[in-house]
Design an enzyme around this catalytic site. Sequence first.
Site, PDB file in Angstrom:
ATOM      1  N   TYR A 147      -3.797  -8.323 -15.189  1.00  0.00           N
ATOM      2  CA  TYR A 147      -2.469  -9.014 -14.401  1.00  0.00           C
ATOM      3  C   TYR A 147      -1.508  -9.794 -15.323  1.00  0.00           C
ATOM      4  O   TYR A 147      -0.318  -9.679 -14.957  1.00  0.00           O
ATOM      5  CB  TYR A 147      -3.416 -10.115 -13.266  1.00  0.00           C
ATOM      6  CG  TYR A 147      -2.567 -10.695 -12.471  1.00  0.00           C
ATOM      7  CD1 TYR A 147      -1.907 -10.059 -11.245  1.00  0.00           C
ATOM      8  CD2 TYR A 147      -1.891 -12.056 -12.813  1.00  0.00           C
ATOM      9  CE1 TYR A 147      -1.070 -10.932 -10.314  1.00  0.00           C
ATOM     10  CE2 TYR A 147      -0.983 -12.841 -11.938  1.00  0.00           C
ATOM     11  CZ  TYR A 147      -0.753 -12.312 -10.437  1.00  0.00           C
ATOM     12  OH  TYR A 147      -0.062 -12.582  -9.494  1.00  0.00           O
ATOM     13  N   PRO A 177       6.218 -17.579  -9.918  1.00  0.00           N
ATOM     14  CA  PRO A 177       5.708 -18.634  -8.966  1.00  0.00           C
ATOM     15  C   PRO A 177       4.547 -19.063  -9.752  1.00  0.00           C
ATOM     16  O   PRO A 177       3.618 -18.456 -10.396  1.00  0.00           O
ATOM     17  CB  PRO A 177       4.987 -17.718  -7.674  1.00  0.00           C
ATOM     18  CG  PRO A 177       5.934 -16.411  -7.955  1.00  0.00           C
ATOM     19  CD  PRO A 177       6.218 -16.305  -9.102  1.00  0.00           C
TER      20      PRO A 177
HETATM   21  P1  NDP Z   1      -0.533 -10.845  -0.803  1.00  0.00           P
HETATM   22  O1  NDP Z   1      -1.744 -10.365  -1.127  1.00  0.00           O
HETATM   23  O2  NDP Z   1      -0.604 -12.016   0.339  1.00  0.00           O
HETATM   24  O3  NDP Z   1       0.577  -9.633  -0.203  1.00  0.00           O
HETATM   25  C1  NDP Z   1       0.686  -8.509  -0.964  1.00  0.00           C
HETATM   26  C2  NDP Z   1       1.670  -7.689  -0.179  1.00  0.00           C
HETATM   27  O4  NDP Z   1       1.842  -6.418  -1.331  1.00  0.00           O
HETATM   28  C3  NDP Z   1       1.263  -7.006   0.879  1.00  0.00           C
HETATM   29  O5  NDP Z   1       2.319  -6.847   1.811  1.00  0.00           O
HETATM   30  C4  NDP Z   1       0.580  -5.745   0.362  1.00  0.00           C
HETATM   31  O6  NDP Z   1       0.651  -4.731   1.524  1.00  0.00           O
HETATM   32  C5  NDP Z   1       1.741  -5.231  -0.597  1.00  0.00           C
HETATM   33  N1  NDP Z   1       1.189  -4.423  -1.593  1.00  0.00           N
HETATM   34  C6  NDP Z   1      -0.190  -4.350  -2.279  1.00  0.00           C
HETATM   35  N2  NDP Z   1      -0.214  -3.461  -3.057  1.00  0.00           N
HETATM   36  C7  NDP Z   1       0.882  -2.489  -2.681  1.00  0.00           C
HETATM   37  C8  NDP Z   1       0.971  -1.062  -3.057  1.00  0.00           C
HETATM   38  N3  NDP Z   1       0.167  -0.509  -3.962  1.00  0.00           N
HETATM   39  N4  NDP Z   1       2.290  -0.496  -2.690  1.00  0.00           N
HETATM   40  C9  NDP Z   1       2.843  -1.281  -1.608  1.00  0.00           C
HETATM   41  N5  NDP Z   1       2.727  -2.729  -1.400  1.00  0.00           N
HETATM   42  C10 NDP Z   1       1.470  -3.164  -1.727  1.00  0.00           C
HETATM   43  O7  NDP Z   1       0.252 -11.326  -2.109  1.00  0.00           O
HETATM   44  P2  NDP Z   1       1.084 -12.519  -2.454  1.00  0.00           P
HETATM   45  O8  NDP Z   1       2.075 -12.698  -1.296  1.00  0.00           O
HETATM   46  O9  NDP Z   1       0.166 -13.759  -2.996  1.00  0.00           O
HETATM   47  O10 NDP Z   1       1.835 -11.914  -3.783  1.00  0.00           O
HETATM   48  C11 NDP Z   1       3.303 -11.543  -3.805  1.00  0.00           C
HETATM   49  C12 NDP Z   1       3.627 -11.413  -5.298  1.00  0.00           C
HETATM   50  O11 NDP Z   1       3.623 -12.831  -5.717  1.00  0.00           O
HETATM   51  C13 NDP Z   1       2.600 -10.617  -6.120  1.00  0.00           C
HETATM   52  O12 NDP Z   1       3.521  -9.751  -7.007  1.00  0.00           O
HETATM   53  C14 NDP Z   1       1.974 -11.567  -6.935  1.00  0.00           C
HETATM   54  O13 NDP Z   1       1.425 -11.187  -8.057  1.00  0.00           O
HETATM   55  C15 NDP Z   1       2.949 -12.733  -6.887  1.00  0.00           C
HETATM   56  N6  NDP Z   1       2.253 -13.945  -7.155  1.00  0.00           N
HETATM   57  C16 NDP Z   1       1.609 -14.751  -6.329  1.00  0.00           C
HETATM   58  C17 NDP Z   1       1.260 -15.819  -6.367  1.00  0.00           C
HETATM   59  C18 NDP Z   1       0.378 -16.676  -5.502  1.00  0.00           C
HETATM   60  O14 NDP Z   1      -0.183 -17.612  -5.792  1.00  0.00           O
HETATM   61  N7  NDP Z   1       0.057 -16.041  -4.215  1.00  0.00           N
HETATM   62  C19 NDP Z   1       1.306 -16.569  -7.737  1.00  0.00           C
HETATM   63  C20 NDP Z   1       2.050 -15.910  -8.651  1.00  0.00           C
HETATM   64  C21 NDP Z   1       2.909 -14.467  -8.323  1.00  0.00           C
HETATM   65  P3  NDP Z   1      -0.644  -4.799   2.672  1.00  0.00           P
HETATM   66  O15 NDP Z   1      -0.269  -5.846   3.545  1.00  0.00           O
HETATM   67  O16 NDP Z   1      -0.424  -3.265   3.294  1.00  0.00           O
HETATM   68  O17 NDP Z   1      -1.916  -4.916   1.895  1.00  0.00           O
END
Ligand code: NDP
Length: 241
Positions: A147, A177
């Site tokens: 990651y 974030p």
């Molecule tokens: P979530 O797991 O809550 O949501 C992830 C979203 O990405 C969902 O809509 C999911 O679709 C979609 N997704 C995952 N894999 C794919 C793929 N292969 N193709 C298309 N869509 C995909 O994640 P977060 O909201 O927590 O994270 C969002 C971003 O922020 C990420 O990049 C994460 O790394 C980053 N981030 C998050 C942090 C946190 O604390 N939460 C901290 C720092 C960075 P589906 O609903 O269909 O599964």
Amino acid sequence: MARVALVTGGSRGIGASISKALKDAGYDVAASYAGNDEAAEKFTAETGIKTYKWNVGNYEDSQAGIAKVEADLGPIEVVVANAGITRDAPFHKMTPEQWQQVIDTNLTGVFNTVHPVWPGMRERKFGRVIVISSVNGQKGQFAQVNYAATKAGDIGIVRSLAQEGARAGITANAVCPGYIGTEMVRAIPEKVLNDVIIPQIPAGRLGEPEEIARCVAFLASDDASFINGSTISANGAQFFS
Ligand code: NDP
């Protein structure tokens, strides 16, 4: 006419907040997702934001999905590469599959999302590329070699795109974030969250998805036109870079 914005992974978590913030700011928003149809349908019913299903890890799927969005809404002028996953394990236990899944989604997924919209942005002399990186890409993290590699890579991507796009009116920036209270973070065992992670955050709490969405809305706006190749950290003072 309203600008069109695409948010990958825009139906849940941070992405859902970004989609809503951009809609509130007047954009025509398309939110993509990977496979959770139920969450996507609920999100569309609640917000009126259209959702599209494709795997960001696959170039042809991304091209086809983006073509569909553009046929429905018009040329994409703001792209938010937000879709991301974790497959955590200490390095000695990390499998090649865990490595590859994270690389495909979080890193190649950014290429697959931005590359198809880039020529149109260059032609129209306007574009906003915003990539959601992570504090763990800035500082590294135990059990997240895969990651952290992708999230550090995001920063290299926007710094390079910024130099290529600047003369064409395109900006590319990253948002890093800290720990935000989404399902991704709620999946961490509660004891680890309370005893290890939250004590590392001087703010003493997880961030809210809306606190990230507001950074994105700002970077997308005309007010941010001279901010290019930058990284905004939003982490409650957990880490400075
Ligand atoms: P979530 O797991 O809550 O949501 C992830 C979203 O990405 C969902 O809509 C999911 O679709 C979609 N997704 C995952 N894999 C794919 C793929 N292969 N193709 C298309 N869509 C995909 O994640 P977060 O909201 O927590 O994270 C969002 C971003 O922020 C990420 O990049 C994460 O790394 C980053 N981030 C998050 C942090 C946190 O604390 N939460 C901290 C720092 C960075 P589906 O609903 O269909 O599964």
